[in-house]
Design a protein around this motif. Structure first.
Motif, short mmCIF file in Angstrom:
data_model
loop_
_atom_site.label_atom_id
_atom_site.label_comp_id
_atom_site.label_asym_id
_atom_site.label_seq_id
_atom_site.Cartn_x
_atom_site.Cartn_y
_atom_site.Cartn_z
N GLY A 404 -17.30 7.35 -11.40
CA GLY A 404 -18.29 5.82 -11.34
C GLY A 404 -16.71 4.91 -12.27
N ILE A 406 -13.00 2.06 -11.24
CA ILE A 406 -13.74 1.09 -9.60
C ILE A 406 -12.27 0.76 -9.38
CG2 ILE A 406 -14.01 -1.68 -9.66
CD1 ILE A 406 -15.97 -1.50 -12.13
N TYR A 427 -15.93 4.31 -7.65
CA TYR A 427 -16.76 3.14 -7.31
C TYR A 427 -15.22 2.36 -5.94
CZ TYR A 427 -21.17 3.86 -9.38
OH TYR A 427 -22.11 4.60 -9.82
N PHE A 813 -27.22 1.60 -4.10
CA PHE A 813 -25.16 2.40 -4.92
C PHE A 813 -25.47 1.43 -5.49
CE2 PHE A 813 -26.95 3.72 -1.03
CZ PHE A 813 -27.34 5.10 -0.60
N ARG A 814 -26.03 0.34 -6.13
CA ARG A 814 -25.25 -0.34 -7.33
C ARG A 814 -25.66 -0.39 -8.36
NH1 ARG A 814 -25.03 -6.33 -5.01
NH2 ARG A 814 -23.11 -6.74 -6.78
N GLU A 815 -25.11 -0.59 -9.66
CA GLU A 815 -25.53 -0.09 -10.78
C GLU A 815 -26.47 -1.50 -10.84
OE1 GLU A 815 -22.20 2.20 -12.83
OE2 GLU A 815 -21.68 -0.03 -12.77
N GLU A 823 -18.39 -4.00 -6.54
CA GLU A 823 -18.80 -2.33 -6.15
C GLU A 823 -19.52 -1.80 -5.91
OE1 GLU A 823 -18.70 -4.22 -9.14
OE2 GLU A 823 -19.57 -3.42 -10.43
N GLY A 824 -19.54 -0.34 -5.01
CA GLY A 824 -20.80 0.07 -5.38
C GLY A 824 -20.18 1.82 -5.43
N ASP A 825 -22.02 3.07 -5.17
CA ASP A 825 -21.64 3.86 -5.45
C ASP A 825 -21.29 4.99 -3.99
OD1 ASP A 825 -21.78 6.84 -6.34
OD2 ASP A 825 -23.59 6.70 -6.30
N ARG A 827 -20.18 7.19 -2.84
CA ARG A 827 -19.82 8.81 -3.06
C ARG A 827 -21.45 9.17 -2.57
NH1 ARG A 827 -17.29 13.58 -5.65
NH2 ARG A 827 -17.88 13.20 -7.65
#
Ligand code: PLP
Length: 939
Positions: A404, A406, A427, A813-815, A823-825, A827
């Motif tokens: 989580g 960045i 991220y 993949f984005r909050e 930024e993105g997740d 993983r």
């Protein structure tokens, strides 16, 4: 004494070329002397002409020789007298023996080199004291700069006194070089790479007896602005500080005639190794000098490994090659033993006892070796890594980033960082480098882009999660950041941001006074000093009045302003990784992590966890030893070697770009072509531009946003009708020349501490040959050949694909898909692809791709796709693939694309998975039945 003004002022490369230019000057003298000798039977006027030429040549070199111990004043005087007396043969003989001794370095071990035929024998006795035993081990030689207020006429006697202190048991032998002023002290340290220590006396004056305006301008500007100016005319202390800035590895001894206790107690003189009351204790001074060099020479791990190898050790552990018996006695693999020699196997062990220490938990000589490396590189801590910087990067990222967090990162960075983000669950927020589309490569990331990303994060209330900035310094193609400025301005926005500088290629830069300030550790040291300066605090307070203590992220002026960090809030947390093996004498995979982080103790445990995660439990002992030795070499001769590597690069640049034939087809890109003007505010164009001298180069390195590492040479070959890969293969197959990476129309050459002038000569010769072949082909092939050539060149040089920017992470993949930060997740996307049923493949050229691009559903990459070249991921897991990327992929004409198999097509996350509800297991659906079965049977 003459003037060095002309030579210092002529070209920037003359600064780097100290050693090589010196050989050239001696060679010129020798040639002139031989011509004079050969003219023995010619008319008097001819002979006088030759004599005049010899005299001029001698005058040209004489001015520099004051800064070197060999040949020294006595031999130079003999030479001068021979020239003046018309002794052509005697001049040629002496010039010959001195040149040879310089070129072969024989004067370092052969006392005979120091005597002229008519030099008194006393000098000989002086030189050889302690070296009589011809069976004694090689004693490395160095020089000591003595900056003394004594009259020059007393120097010979002082030198004699110092030499009398030599003892048979000394491990090293040194010669003093006397100079009398601050400026000459600086020149001596710059020009003479053999200087390992300086003895500076109080009471020296400032001005050089050598007129050198460029140096003076530089010193005045540089030392004053670094807070190193002389106080109350105390040039001795100022010189000590100045030399430490130029060459931090030097040991500095200070001779004072005042209250030595006061000088010694002054915290601002921590650059001095020892203070003496005049030469009260000459033997102590002598021993201290030897001790200082011995400290750098000492390689605790390597020493122990050698000792270990010589002991008769029985091994009952799991490493059959240890001691080599399975090899040397073998019927079948004995040749391996012959090839590598016995020591390699005697020095193999899986033990961490017996003085070998453990890389994973060092407490003995590895720890000492690491501490020495930290000192050498200007870090607080150093960690050796035996699996390359690929591993070092992942270690640092895993240690400092949590899921989580960045991580701001250049998308073109080495793949280890992308994998680091996956491992840590951080991220990535990709920041884009400026493109150099014409050469199918990227530059570096503009500071404005990074600041904007940080300010956007702040605007969205996510700044606290921005934990780390990762940048590559220098980039593969040689772009160097203004590291100090990047850190300072980022810290102005986020005072505890951690910096990871990937200096895989740039470890050597520590030993260049030019580049040092642009290394992570060099810049951190500068910033550390700056932040303590009351003037900086005052300037910050002014900024606070203008922008407030809490910067308003919406204030556009912040992007343009040169931001200062709040000295009371900043935590300067700097990490550097470098591939020791890429630029120093270290075996492949030797790498280091350097740390300068006041908060390291908060992360130390997790750092060790990361080491345990990634480091092999069977690290290669030879690699560890070679890291230790590489450090020794750089601390003792790095300055000279790095200067030479830079000089050779400048030679290649000049030769290629000015050669009448080669330059018709090839060109090495200058700083102006690699770095757009907007990033070169100082007005610097290129190192070889007429009018550039080393002071201008230093100014550019201080001020400009980006600089070019001259040792990384982008040679354009598209203009000769070759694409990069084709040219690389041809050089390897036909000319035995190996080079670095390629682009569509260029190849990257690199010089390093291993290169010689012969290597450069070979390269130039090959380029001439290839150019001649092209000429011939074009001349003999008529208009058809010329047209085909022009078409090929046009295709390579102008029909170049646009480089695609990072598009975005898919919304899943984005909050917050409407966030302005990208930024993105990654993983979740990465592991999402571990379930076959969540993936699909589509052929790159299939109409389905075009249809999906037009009408959806969106194409989302399941994995990293990394074409070589250019070597950066044009797709990352979870990234939306847009038309630009597809176009780039379709135009790619390279063979090696990691993560893409043409037969299968692009690997995508399928729409069903992308639209399904997120699971708490970071995107991965429960394993499918068939997967379970597969893995059950896998072992
Ligand atoms: C910028 C950068 N970082 C890291 C690495 C990985 O280094 P190593 O080969 O030592 O694992 C490389 C390798 O080319 C690189 O270019």
């Amino acid at each position: 004494m003459g003037t060095v003004a002309k030579a210092v002022n002529v070209r920037v490369d003359q600064f780097f070329t100290v050693a090589e230019a010196r050989f050239d000057r001696w060679r010129s003298l020798l040639q002139a002397a031989r011509a004079w000798e050969a003219a023995a039977n010619q008319q008097r006027s001819d002979k006088e002409k030759h004599q005049g030429a010899v005299s001029a040549s001698f005058a040209e070199l004489r001015q520099w020789e004051d800064f070197f111990a060999f040949p020294g004043p006595a031999l130079l005087k003999t030479l001068e007298e021979r020239i003046a007396s018309g002794d052509a043969s005697g001049t040629a003989r002496l010039a010959q023996s001195i040149s040879t001794a310089l070129l072969t370095h024989s004067y370092r071990t052969n006392p005979g080199d120091w005597e002229g035929e008519d030099q008194p024998q006393i000098a000989f006795a002086d030189r050889v004291r302690g070296t009589e035993d011809s069976g004694a081990a090689h004693r490395p030689y160095f020089e000591v700069l003595v900056v003394s207020p004594a009259r020059a006429s007393a120097w010979a006697e002082l030198g004699h006194e110092l030499r009398k202190l030599r003892r048979a048991e000394d491990k090293f032998v040194y010669e003093p070089v006397f100079v009398g002023s601050f400026e000459d002290g600086v020149l001596g340290a710059i020009l003479n790479g053999s200087v390992e220590a300086a003895i500076i006396s109080e009471g020296i004056t400032f001005a050089s007896s050598h007129h050198s305006p460029v140096l003076r301008e530089f010193l005045t500007a540089h030392l004053a602005s670094s807070g190193m100016a002389a106080e109350d005319g105390q040039y001795g202390l100022a010189l000590a500080r100045g030399l430490k800035l130029l060459r931090p590895e030097l040991d500095i001894y200070f001779l004072s005639d005042r209250e030595v206790e006061k000088v010694a107690g002054d915290v601002s003189v921590d650059c001095i190794r020892r203070v003496f009351y005049q030469v009260e204790e000459p033997l102590e001074l002598h021993l201290s000098i030897l001790d200082g060099v011995a400290d750098r020479f000492d390689t605790p791990y390597f020493n122990n490994l050698q000792k270990y190898a010589q002991r008769p050790i029985g091994t009952f552990h799991a490493l059959p090659v240890a001691r080599g018996k399975s090899i040397f006695k073998s019927n079948w693999i004995r040749d391996m033993g012959r090839f590598y020699g016995t020591n390699l196997f005697l020095a193999e062990s899986s033990a961490t006892t017996g003085g070998l220490d453990s890389l994973l938990e060092p407490t003995g000589n590895i720890k000492v070796a690491q501490d020495k490396a930290a000192r050498a590189f200007g870090a607080d801590r150093a960690f050796f890594v035996t699996n390359g910087t690929s591993t070092s990067n992942k270690m640092v990222e895993q240690a400092l980033l949590a899921p989580g967090d960045i991580m701001l990162v250049d998308r073109n960075c080495h793949k280890s960082h992308h994998y680091g983000a996956v491992i840590a669950g951080a991220y990535p927020l990709y920041v884009e480098a400026y493109p150099l589309t014409q050469y199918s490569m990227y530059g570096a990331v503009p500071l404005r882009t990074i600041k904007k990303a940080l300010l956007d994060l702040k605007a969205e209330g996510k700044l606290d999660r921005a934990r780390m900035l990762v940048l590559t310094n220098c980039t593969f193609d040689g772009h160097i950041y203004n590291v100090e400025r990047v850190m300072e301005e980022c810290l102005a926005i986020k005072p505890d941001l951690i910096f990871l500088w990937d200096e895989a290629w740039f470890g050597f830069a520590r030993w260049s006074p030019f580049y040092r300030r642009r290394t992570a550790m060099g810049a951190a040291a500068i910033l550390e000093r700056k932040l303590k300066d009351p003037a900086y605090r005052a300037a910050y307070q002014e900024q606070e009045k203008k922008f407030g203590a809490d910067l308003d992220p919406k204030d556009k002026a912040l992007l343009e302003a040169r931001l200062l960090a709040n000295p009371d809030k900043v935590r300067l947390r700097v990490y550097q990784t470098h591939s020791t093996h890429k630029s120093m004498s270290c075996l492949r995979q030797g790498s280091m992590v350097l740390v300068k982080d006041p908060d390291f103790h908060h992360v130390e445990e997790q750092f060790h966890e990361a080491v345990f995660t990634h480091a092999s439990t069977s690290p290669n002992l030879q690699i560890i030893a070679s890291i230790d030795v590489a450090r020794r070499q750089m601390e003792l001769e790095g300055y000279e070697l790095v200067n030479r590597a830079i000089q050779l690069a400048l030679d290649v640049r000049r030769e290629v770009n000015s050669h009448p034939l080669i330059s018709k087809y090839f060109r090495v890109l200058g700083a102006d072509e690699m770095i757009p003007g907007e990033f070169r505010n100082s007005g610097f164009v290129d190192y070889l531009t007429p009018g550039t001298n080393w002071a201008t180069a230093v100014k550019a390195l201080r001020e400009d946003e980006f600089a070019l590492d001259v040792t990384r040479l982008t040679l354009v070959c598209g203009s000769a009708g070759f694409d990069g890969t084709q040219f690389k293969n041809m050089l390897a197959a036909d000319y035995d020349i190996q080079l670095n990476k390629t682009s569509r129309n260029s190849v990257l050459l690199q010089t390093n501490i291993n290169n010689t002038r012969s290597d450069i000569a070979q390269l130039i010769k090959v380029l001439v040959e290839i150019s001649q072949r092209i000429e011939k082909r074009l001349a003999e092939g008529g208009s058809a050949a010329r047209e085909a050539f022009a078409a090929r060149v046009k295709s390579l040089m102008t029909d170049v694909p646009n480089l695609p920017n990072f598009s975005s992470f898919f919304s899943r993949f984005r909050e917050n898909p409407s966030s302005i930060t990208s930024e993105g997740d990654m993983r979740s996307a990465f592991f999402g692809a571990y379930r076959e049923q969540q993936c699909e493949h589509l052929k790159l050229f299939s109409p389905e791709i075009d249809k999906r691009l037009k009408d959806g559903p969106e194409l989302v990459s399941a994995n990293f796709v990394i074409p070589y070249p250019p070597g950066f991921p044009i797709m990352v897991p979870g990234q939306v693939i847009n038309g630009e990327t597809i176009e780039f992929m379709r135009k790619l004409d390279v063979k090696e694309i990691h993560g893409y198999a043409a037969a299968l097509g692009l690997k995508l996350l399928n729409p069903a998975f992308l639209q399904s509800a997120k699971t708490p297991t970071a995107g991965a659906a429960p394993p499918a039945k068939d997967n379970k079965q597969k893995s059950a049977g896998a072992d």
